[in-house]
Write an enzyme that holds these catalytic residues in place. Structure first.
Site, mmCIF file in Angstrom:
data_model
loop_
_atom_site.group_PDB
_atom_site.id
_atom_site.type_symbol
_atom_site.label_atom_id
_atom_site.label_comp_id
_atom_site.label_asym_id
_atom_site.label_seq_id
_atom_site.Cartn_x
_atom_site.Cartn_y
_atom_site.Cartn_z
ATOM 1 N N ASN A 134 1.421 -0.881 -0.072
ATOM 2 C CA ASN A 134 0.149 0.236 -0.004
ATOM 3 C C ASN A 134 0.782 1.340 0.280
ATOM 4 O OD1 ASN A 134 1.149 -0.492 2.528
ATOM 5 N ND2 ASN A 134 -1.107 0.804 3.719
ATOM 6 N N GLU A 166 8.737 3.210 14.575
ATOM 7 C CA GLU A 166 9.889 4.057 12.634
ATOM 8 C C GLU A 166 9.632 5.392 13.145
ATOM 9 O OE1 GLU A 166 9.086 -0.075 10.768
ATOM 10 O OE2 GLU A 166 7.941 1.675 9.987
#
Length: 507
Positions: free
Chosen positions: A177, A485
């Site tokens: 995606n 992250e």
């Protein structure tokens, strides 16, 4: 539905898309179709097709790497690690900065690859490239800020230091995606820390990963530091097993479904690898009576319909308080009519491309039919169209027994649940085994603090539907994953802390 009936029901942009043929230039500057191992473009014994999800047409045939190629890539990354970890932080920083600059220079070519292999509208694809490059820029700077500690010693004859060192080879497994951004968000942090990487891109979208490898080579990143092993759906389990079990791999970083993440964690457990997991989401989007409704509608449109609802942080359950419920439905329906256009992503007016494949479209259609069978009303859309297209859909009278409120949709469906009290909304929002992102709209300052602290998610958007940027810590609670992250914490996932006790000193 017949093709002629389809043409009669679609908006003009979709009619144009159905009638035209689209193709990616086979001579596209960054189109690569081989694996990239130890600085060389490498063919595999067989090929697999990459399809345009908007048309079903083949874009390219890509090398179908197997466990042999994966093992070679791991060995190359391990060998390269021995020298890469010796590079100074500034040297790594300079190379990451060059990679960033090349991405920026080639943004149009990179965006076209994303549009053709994932179906994402070109404007959004360009946005993804900017977002992707921003992680190279951010971690090029963070590379020079990996600080250890000098700890006050309780002993006069000893000094105590905490050193930070790279964990080694990182196996990076990424989804379709965001085929560019999910790579740079991981790889930039790994390289900045001094690690080397083996990338296994999603079988639907390998072209973006291979293009990034080409630019990494042009940036001067040494052979073996970045490796890419594309493979088909059939070869994915075998390749994944090599990456998760090889003792030379020190770290696994994965973005994808919670179910797959659990499988990878079990495989990685035998060699006790470090692991970062960015897994499934099921984000609540709460609109309180005190909300600025126009701002809430803007946030809902951005959060839900970006990439046709195929983002891990997109809103999945819309909870709207009774006092503004009807007005919100009216306003968001009008915004859908005004702003959303279905079509091939290469068309400049397209805002809603296809889902990634027909299986994804079938899942979304099933959720819609399930909701309707249990009493939901379709206010906009509701139909699956030819191929991988699904109409943007607005559902009212939704309750928590429906599939769309219990499972991540990953499609353009907005199910709206009416609630009465703040406590009720928070309880519904937290009734999930995942907790990646959550959103709510309120002008009540006390309520903002209460709800932000009460939501069991890793990221909270307050009066905002888009929250991702390299400075922010991306990650979730519960079964939405492990680690973070981006941000200053992202590089820590690729570092070990070594305690050094320096004794025998004369006080």
């Amino acid at each position: 539905m017949t093709a002629q009936a389809l043409l009669r029901t679609l908006p003009p942009i979709m009619m144009q898309s159905v009638r035209r043929t689209y193709s990616l230039d086979v001579a596209a500057p960054l189109l690569r179709t081989q694996g990239y191992i130890n600085g060389r473009w490498t063919s595999a014994a067989s090929l697999f097709p990459v399809l345009d999800p908007a048309t079903g047409q083949e874009i390219a045939q890509v090398s179908d790497c197997g466990p042999g190629e994966a093992k070679r890539a791991v060995d190359a990354a391990y060998e390269a690690f021995q020298s890469w970890k010796q590079f100074t932080a500034k040297e790594r920083s300079v190379l990451l900065r060059k990679w960033y600059e090349l991405m920026t220079q080639h943004k149009e070519d990179l965006a076209k690859l994303i549009t053709f292999e994932s179906g994402k509208p070109l404007a959004e694809a360009l946005g993804e490239i900017g977002y992707s490059a921003s992680f190279l820029e951010w971690f090029s700077e963070e590379a020079r800020r990996v600080y250890g500690d000098v700890v006050p010693s309780p002993f006069k004859d000893r000094k105590m230091l905490l050193l930070k060192q790279p964990v080694g080879v990182a196996a990076v497994i990424t989804p379709w995606n965001f085929p560019s951004a999910m790579i740079t968000r991981k790889v930039a942090a790994a390289l900045a820390a001094g690690c080397t990487v083996v990338i296994k891109p999603a079988e639907d979208t390998p072209l973006s990963a291979l293009a990034l490898a080409e630019l990494a080579e042009q940036a001067g990143i040494p052979a073996g530091v970045v490796n890419v092993v594309p493979c088909s759906r059939e070869n994915t389990p075998a390749v994944g097993q090599v990456l998760c079990t090889d003792p030379l791999v020190g770290k696994i970083s994965f973005t994808g479904s919670t179910a797959t993440g659990k499988v990878l964690l079990k495989m990685a457990a035998d060699t006790v690898k470090k692991a970062s997991m960015e897994l499934g989401g099921h984000a609540p989007f709460i609109v309180f009576d005190s909300a600025d409704l126009d701002l809430a509608v803007k946030g809902a449109m951005a959060s839900k319909f970006r990439n046709s609802g195929q983002t891990c942080v997109c809103s999945n359950r819309f909870l709207v308080q009774s006092g503004v419920h009807d007005q919100f439905l009216q306003k968001v329906g009008e915004a859908m009519d005004r702003e959303l256009r279905i079509g091939h992503g290469i068309e400049p007016t397209t805002t809603q491309g296809p889902l990634i494949n027909p299986r994804a479209a079938e899942k979304v259609a099933h959720q819609i039919s399930d909701a309707v069978s249990l009493g939901a009303k379709v206010l906009r859309g509701g139909s699956r169209l030819d191929g991988s297209y699904v109409e943007p859909t607005l559902l009212a009278d939704v309750n928590t027994s429906m599939l769309c409120t219990r499972e991540e949709t990953f499609g353009p469906v907005m199910p709206v649940i009416r609630f009465d009290t703040e406590a009720e909304a928070v309880a519904i929002a937290n009734a999930s085994n995942v907790g990646l992102a959550g959103y709510f709209f309120s002008q009540d300052v006390s309520q903002i603090w209460r709800v932000a602290e009460a939501l069991e998610v890793g990221m909270v958007g307050v009066n905002e539907g888009l929250l991702s940027c390299p400075e922010g810590a991306f990650g979730g609670y519960k079964q939405s994953g492990l680690g973070r992250e981006g941000s200053k914490y992202g590089i820590e996932e690729y570092l070990e802390v070594k305690y050094m006790c320096f004794g025998g000193l004369v006080p």
